[in-house]
Design a protein around this motif. Structure first.
Motif, short mmCIF file in Angstrom:
data_model
loop_
_atom_site.label_atom_id
_atom_site.label_comp_id
_atom_site.label_asym_id
_atom_site.label_seq_id
_atom_site.Cartn_x
_atom_site.Cartn_y
_atom_site.Cartn_z
N VAL A 69 0.89 -1.16 0.00
CA VAL A 69 0.00 0.00 0.00
C VAL A 69 0.92 1.21 0.00
O VAL A 69 1.74 1.37 0.91
CB VAL A 69 -0.92 0.03 1.23
N LEU A 70 0.81 2.03 -1.02
CA LEU A 70 1.76 3.14 -1.16
C LEU A 70 1.12 4.34 -1.85
O LEU A 70 0.07 4.23 -2.47
CB LEU A 70 2.99 2.67 -1.93
N LEU A 71 1.81 5.46 -1.72
CA LEU A 71 1.37 6.71 -2.33
C LEU A 71 2.52 7.29 -3.14
O LEU A 71 3.51 7.76 -2.58
CB LEU A 71 0.95 7.72 -1.25
N PRO A 72 2.42 7.26 -4.48
CA PRO A 72 3.46 7.89 -5.30
C PRO A 72 3.49 9.40 -5.02
O PRO A 72 2.45 10.02 -4.77
CB PRO A 72 2.99 7.62 -6.74
N THR A 73 4.67 9.98 -5.04
CA THR A 73 4.79 11.41 -4.80
C THR A 73 5.41 12.08 -6.02
O THR A 73 6.10 11.44 -6.82
CB THR A 73 5.65 11.70 -3.56
N GLY A 74 5.15 13.37 -6.15
CA GLY A 74 5.66 14.09 -7.31
C GLY A 74 5.09 13.53 -8.60
O GLY A 74 3.91 13.23 -8.69
N ALA A 75 5.97 13.33 -9.57
CA ALA A 75 5.55 12.81 -10.88
C ALA A 75 5.80 11.31 -11.00
O ALA A 75 5.75 10.76 -12.10
CB ALA A 75 6.27 13.56 -11.99
N THR A 76 6.06 10.63 -9.90
CA THR A 76 6.37 9.21 -9.93
C THR A 76 5.20 8.40 -10.47
O THR A 76 4.05 8.61 -10.07
CB THR A 76 6.72 8.70 -8.52
N GLN A 77 5.50 7.47 -11.36
CA GLN A 77 4.49 6.60 -11.93
C GLN A 77 4.63 5.19 -11.36
O GLN A 77 5.73 4.73 -11.03
CB GLN A 77 4.60 6.55 -13.46
N MET A 78 3.50 4.50 -11.25
CA MET A 78 3.50 3.16 -10.67
C MET A 78 4.38 2.20 -11.45
O MET A 78 5.06 1.36 -10.87
CB MET A 78 2.06 2.64 -10.61
N ARG A 79 4.37 2.30 -12.75
CA ARG A 79 5.19 1.39 -13.55
C ARG A 79 6.67 1.51 -13.19
O ARG A 79 7.37 0.51 -13.08
CB ARG A 79 5.01 1.69 -15.04
N SER A 80 7.13 2.73 -12.95
CA SER A 80 8.53 2.94 -12.59
C SER A 80 8.84 2.32 -11.23
O SER A 80 9.90 1.71 -11.04
CB SER A 80 8.85 4.44 -12.56
N ILE A 81 7.92 2.48 -10.28
CA ILE A 81 8.13 1.89 -8.95
C ILE A 81 8.24 0.37 -9.05
O ILE A 81 9.18 -0.24 -8.54
CB ILE A 81 6.98 2.27 -8.01
N LEU A 82 7.27 -0.24 -9.70
CA LEU A 82 7.22 -1.70 -9.76
C LEU A 82 8.38 -2.27 -10.55
O LEU A 82 8.96 -3.30 -10.19
CB LEU A 82 5.89 -2.16 -10.34
#
Length: 200
Positions: A69-82
């Motif tokens: 369970v997370l909250l991207p910050t700024g312009a971060t995209q989920m695809r980049s995180i994963l």
């Protein structure tokens, strides 16, 4: 116990939306059943936060899948995180197997469209990703995440499972990895309405 098949759900990068994410090991093998690979995952989460900032609110590492369970910050995209999390774990784990258990690599072989074969640590696709847009949704998914080992019969209480954020929430500690609990909206923070939207 087999994990029910989950349909991949398209992720929407909407500013201010938290996310509940699930992704599974290749063929749902228990590739996260060792402390070594669980530590790889924790290290990968820290590395991903440096490269693609996000607030981590809750997690659980099960033997064959992960919930976040997370909250991207700024312009971060989920695809980049994963991608960052998965690639880091996959590289370390496959390198370890090459050096210490090469015969096991056969279980990770995956046929490519062109007929070539490669080693795959994670299931194809992005996994399951649900946008969380209300305070109630967020707290329900945090609780669901922490209850996972209990539902599977691995422990009696969420805090007994060391590979989740349950103990950190219970004690306020930052073990086994730091969380951004301060940014989690409380159930009474938005007009005392648990269904209040996080966006306007």
């Amino acid at each position: 116990m087999a994990i029910p098949h989950r349909k991949t759900r398209r992720s929407f990068d909407i500013p201010g939306d938290a996310h509940f994410v699930t992704f599974s090991c290749f063929q749902r093998l228990p590739l996260l059943g060792k402390d070594r690979t669980r530590r790889y995952l924790l290290e990968a989460l820290d590395l991903a936060r440096e490269r693609n900032p996000f607030d981590l609110w809750a997690f659980v590492i099960m033997p064959e899948h992960v919930h976040l369970v997370l909250l991207p910050t700024g312009a971060t995209q989920m695809r980049s995180i994963l991608n960052s999390v998965k690639q880091s774990v996959s590289k370390k784990a496959i390198r370890y197997l090459h050096e210490h258990a090469p015969s096991f690599l056969r279980k990770l072989e995956d046929a490519q469209p062109g007929g070539q074969r490669a080693y795959r640590y994670w299931q194809r696709g992005g996994g399951y990703d649900r946008n969380l847009r209300s305070v109630r949704d967020i707290h329900e998914k945090i609780a669901y995440t922490h209850e996972n080992p209990v539902r599977r019969g691995l422990v009696e209480k969420p805090c007994d499972w060391p590979w989740s954020s349950a103990m950190a929430w219970e004690t306020g500690s930052n073990e086994p990895i730091s969380l951004q609990r301060d940014s989690v909206p409380s159930l009474t923070s938005l007009d005392d309405n648990p269904n209040s939207r996080l966006w306007h």
